[in-house]
Design an enzyme around this catalytic site. Structure first.
Site, PDB file in Angstrom:
ATOM      1  N   HIS A 204     -13.139 -12.738   9.330  1.00  0.00           N
ATOM      2  CA  HIS A 204     -12.518 -11.424   9.215  1.00  0.00           C
ATOM      3  C   HIS A 204     -11.250 -11.300  10.042  1.00  0.00           C
ATOM      4  O   HIS A 204     -10.307 -10.645   9.647  1.00  0.00           O
ATOM      5  CB  HIS A 204     -13.490 -10.339   9.681  1.00  0.00           C
ATOM      6  CG  HIS A 204     -14.694 -10.206   8.810  1.00  0.00           C
ATOM      7  ND1 HIS A 204     -14.618  -9.794   7.505  1.00  0.00           N
ATOM      8  CD2 HIS A 204     -16.005 -10.405   9.064  1.00  0.00           C
ATOM      9  CE1 HIS A 204     -15.834  -9.744   6.985  1.00  0.00           C
ATOM     10  NE2 HIS A 204     -16.696 -10.117   7.912  1.00  0.00           N
ATOM     11  N   ASP A 476     -12.771 -23.823 -11.606  1.00  0.00           N
ATOM     12  CA  ASP A 476     -14.016 -24.396 -12.103  1.00  0.00           C
ATOM     13  C   ASP A 476     -13.763 -25.504 -13.113  1.00  0.00           C
ATOM     14  O   ASP A 476     -14.489 -26.496 -13.146  1.00  0.00           O
ATOM     15  CB  ASP A 476     -14.899 -23.306 -12.723  1.00  0.00           C
ATOM     16  CG  ASP A 476     -15.676 -22.558 -11.653  1.00  0.00           C
ATOM     17  OD1 ASP A 476     -16.251 -23.227 -10.771  1.00  0.00           O
ATOM     18  OD2 ASP A 476     -15.688 -21.323 -11.666  1.00  0.00           O
TER      19      ASP A 476
HETATM   20  C1  PEP Z   1     -11.590 -20.257 -11.861  1.00  0.00           C
HETATM   21  O1  PEP Z   1     -12.672 -20.840 -11.924  1.00  0.00           O
HETATM   22  O2  PEP Z   1     -10.497 -20.842 -11.955  1.00  0.00           O
HETATM   23  C2  PEP Z   1     -11.541 -18.788 -11.667  1.00  0.00           C
HETATM   24  C3  PEP Z   1     -10.406 -18.133 -11.733  1.00  0.00           C
HETATM   25  O3  PEP Z   1     -12.722 -18.172 -11.375  1.00  0.00           O
HETATM   26  P1  PEP Z   1     -13.322 -18.083  -9.883  1.00  0.00           P
HETATM   27  O4  PEP Z   1     -12.301 -18.672  -8.954  1.00  0.00           O
HETATM   28  O5  PEP Z   1     -13.611 -16.655  -9.644  1.00  0.00           O
HETATM   29  O6  PEP Z   1     -14.549 -18.927 -10.038  1.00  0.00           O
HETATM   30 MG    MG Z   2     -14.488 -19.676 -12.042  1.00  0.00          MG
END
Ligand code: PEP
Ligand code: MG
Length: 589
Positions: A204, A476
């Site tokens: 934080h 991801d």
């Molecule tokens: C991703 O996976 O690129 C995305 C934008 O989702 P998050 O980062 O929320 O998993």
């Molecule tokens: Mg994602």
């Protein structure tokens, strides 16, 4: 602090909040906290519990006062720290922590301060030992428990708190470590920057310092011992370097950089009014990702055209139960209205795997999965618990009466996940209409998907028949394509969104979307890297969504290139053999 006068010395820490700070070092030490454990007699127990209650009331008042003080700070930092104050206040209520403390006083006959310290330590250790990869999150929660316990102990024993009131104007604040509640007491206009011997990027305090716009370097070991009180210091919140007793030459360089930064900041803020287009006139849409509502003010300043990814997880955090339909409607509506006609893309809850949401832990599989990242997360989990999905979709539909909204599904891998959701959406639409007296948009909002699994990218032509838009989630997509977890040290070396395999999937998704005639954006971290913007344009993406702060620099990069140059770059990158080679290509630009 021991004085080693005169000689220039350099230290390195974590660059936590950007900018150059120059000023005399003044240490604000935290007064030591001493505890004497006392054993209680039977008769002492009731008065000891009363003593504890008094200290809790005092702590509650202090935190309430601190919360009121936040009104004087910039809006961003208010919104960052206020929920933390609520976490502390919640712990001072009928919490597990206090039940444990009272039990220790009653059964182990420990005095209140020793009971508080022991119970907080046990709970902090238990949090740190929880399974799951979110190490930073666990550390943060453990720190919160310890921090609150220290406050109560100070109040129990009447030991003084740290104060910044006597810091001279323009000082560099130095401290062993800085707690978030301390950071909330800093007046940003009063000091030039912050350096600490302990602490890191996460946490934080770091977020607070960034929100306050104060240059800061944390975790620079040895710096406190070396700095004489009042010694001149330069800190560089971009590189993490601290220079004590700078030479004339170092000082001149730092002053020149300070002036340069101010100039660059002015140039970037002028950019917000210019269009995002290449030199040869290709228009690009730049949108913002929103993770917490307080970012709205920053997004408004960034020149973003709408929100390309609203991560709705925040609504489910730090609360015992999931918010109901009315509460969710209010939150979405506020955001939609604040965007004043610009589109808002709301992603339904993406939880499971490394994304832990306390209020929803009851819905996770009873036996932990061996491979949570490959198990129930995102839309898979929501379709298993339709009432959660329905509440959220109903709230989004209602908010869509107040401005343009798009609905987005996370972690899609097959078409059925879209068609099933669409059926639910249509059913809700009919149900809301029947309920009557509810404002609804004229049409169902567009329903789109995140492309974050290789399956979604490879099946894009099929998915495009069912989805109204695509948003490529490279965070991801990189992990699933390379089968490499960013959080695990060994596979983290493999995790690289610039790997040609990932670029190829981006290119495919953008081309298929183009053929199908549906919009496609890119909203992973990659979108916020100006060095990569030209490559992504060349791969066919014309819409990006990123942290609002990144928009001006990405816009600058787009305005400096041309479409043929981007396409030539993309062609070479797709033919490269490694992320290294792609990086070399980008550097050669
Ligand atoms: C991703 O996976 O690129 C995305 C934008 O989702 P998050 O980062 O929320 O998993
Ligand atoms: Mg994602």
């Amino acid at each position: 602090m021991k004085a080693i006068k005169g000689r220039e010395q350099r230290f390195t820490g974590h660059p936590v909040s950007p900018g150059i700070g120059i000023g005399p070092v003044h240490e604000a030490t935290e007064p030591p906290l001493a505890i004497t454990a006392r054993a209680l007699d039977e008769d002492d127990i009731a008065p000891e519990l009363e003593r504890l209650d008094e200290a809790l009331t005092r702590s509650r008042h202090q935190l309430q006062k601190l919360k009121n003080r936040l009104a004087q700070l910039p809006e961003d930092s208010q919104a960052e720290i206020a929920p933390l104050m609520d976490v502390y206040l919640h712990m001072l209520g009928p919490s597990r922590l206090l039940r444990g403390v009272r039990a220790r006083i009653e059964t182990s006959r420990l005095c209140a301060e020793a009971a508080m310290q022991a119970e907080a330590e046990t709970q902090a250790e238990a949090i740190l030992a929880l399974p799951g990869p979110d190490r930073a999150g666990k550390q943060r929660r453990a720190d919160e428990v310890r921090e609150l316990a220290r406050r109560v102990v100070r109040n129990l024993t009447r030991q003084p708190f740290r104060s910044f009131a006597s810091l001279p104007q323009g000082a560099v604040l130095a401290a062993e470590s800085l707690r978030p509640a301390d950071a909330a007491l800093i007046q940003p206009a009063q000091i030039a920057g912050v350096i600490t011997a302990e602490g890191g990027i996460e946490g934080h305090s770091a977020v607070m310092l960034r929100a306050l716009g104060l240059p800061a370097v944390l975790g620079a070991a040895g710096v406190l011992e070396a700095a004489a009180p009042g010694a001149l210091a330069i800190l560089d919140g971009d590189s993490g370097e601290i220079i004590l007793n700078p030479t004339r030459a170092s000082l001149d360089t730092a002053r020149a950089r300070l002036a340069e930064q101010a100039k660059a900041r002015r140039a970037l803020s002028r950019l917000s009014r210019l269009p995002a287009e290449t030199r040869d006139g290709t228009h690009v849409e730049l949108q913002a990702n929103l993770e917490l509502p307080f970012e709205l003010a920053m997004i408004a300043r960034s020149g973003a055209h709408g929100i390309g990814l609203l991560r709705s997880e925040f609504m489910f955090m730090n609360r015992p139960e999931a918010p109901d339909e009315d509460t969710q409607t209010r939150i979405y509506r506020d955001i939609v209205e604040a965007m004043d006609g610009d589109p808002v893309t709301i992603r339904v809850l993406d939880w499971g795997s490394d994304k832990e949401v306390e209020a929803l832990s009851q819905y996770l599989p009873a036996t932990p999965e061996t491979n949570p990242a490959l198990g129930l997360r995102g839309i898979r989990l929501l379709l298993r618990h339709p009432h959660l999905l329905e509440t959220q979709l109903a709230a989004i539909l209602r908010a869509a009466a107040f401005g343009p909204v798009r609905i987005m599904l996370p972690m899609v891998s097959v078409a059925a996940e879209i068609t099933e959701t669409r059926e639910i959406l249509k059913k809700l639409w009919r149900r809301l209409k029947r309920r009557g007296g509810i404002a609804l948009p004229d049409e169902l909002p567009p329903l789109g998907i995140m492309v974050e699994t290789p399956a979604a990218a490879l099946a894009a032509p099929v998915l495009a028949r069912h989805a109204d838009f695509f948003a490529i989630g490279t965070n991801d997509l990189t992990m699933y394509t390379l089968a490499a977890d960013r959080g695990m040290p060994l596979s983290a070396q493999l995790y690289d969104p610039l790997e040609p395999a990932v670029l190829r999937l981006i290119h495919m998704t953008a081309s298929f979307a183009g053929t199908a005639g549906i919009p496609v954006s890119l909203c992973g971290e990659l979108a916020s890297r100006p060095r990569v913007s030209a490559l992504l344009l060349g791969l066919g993406v014309r819409q990006f969504s990123m942290h609002g702060n990144a928009i001006p620099r990405v816009k600058q990069a787009i305005r400096a290139t041309t479409l043929p140059a981007c396409q030539a770059l993309a062609e070479r990158a797709l033919g490269a053999e490694s992320a290294e080679q792609v990086r070399a290509l980008l550097e050669g630009e």
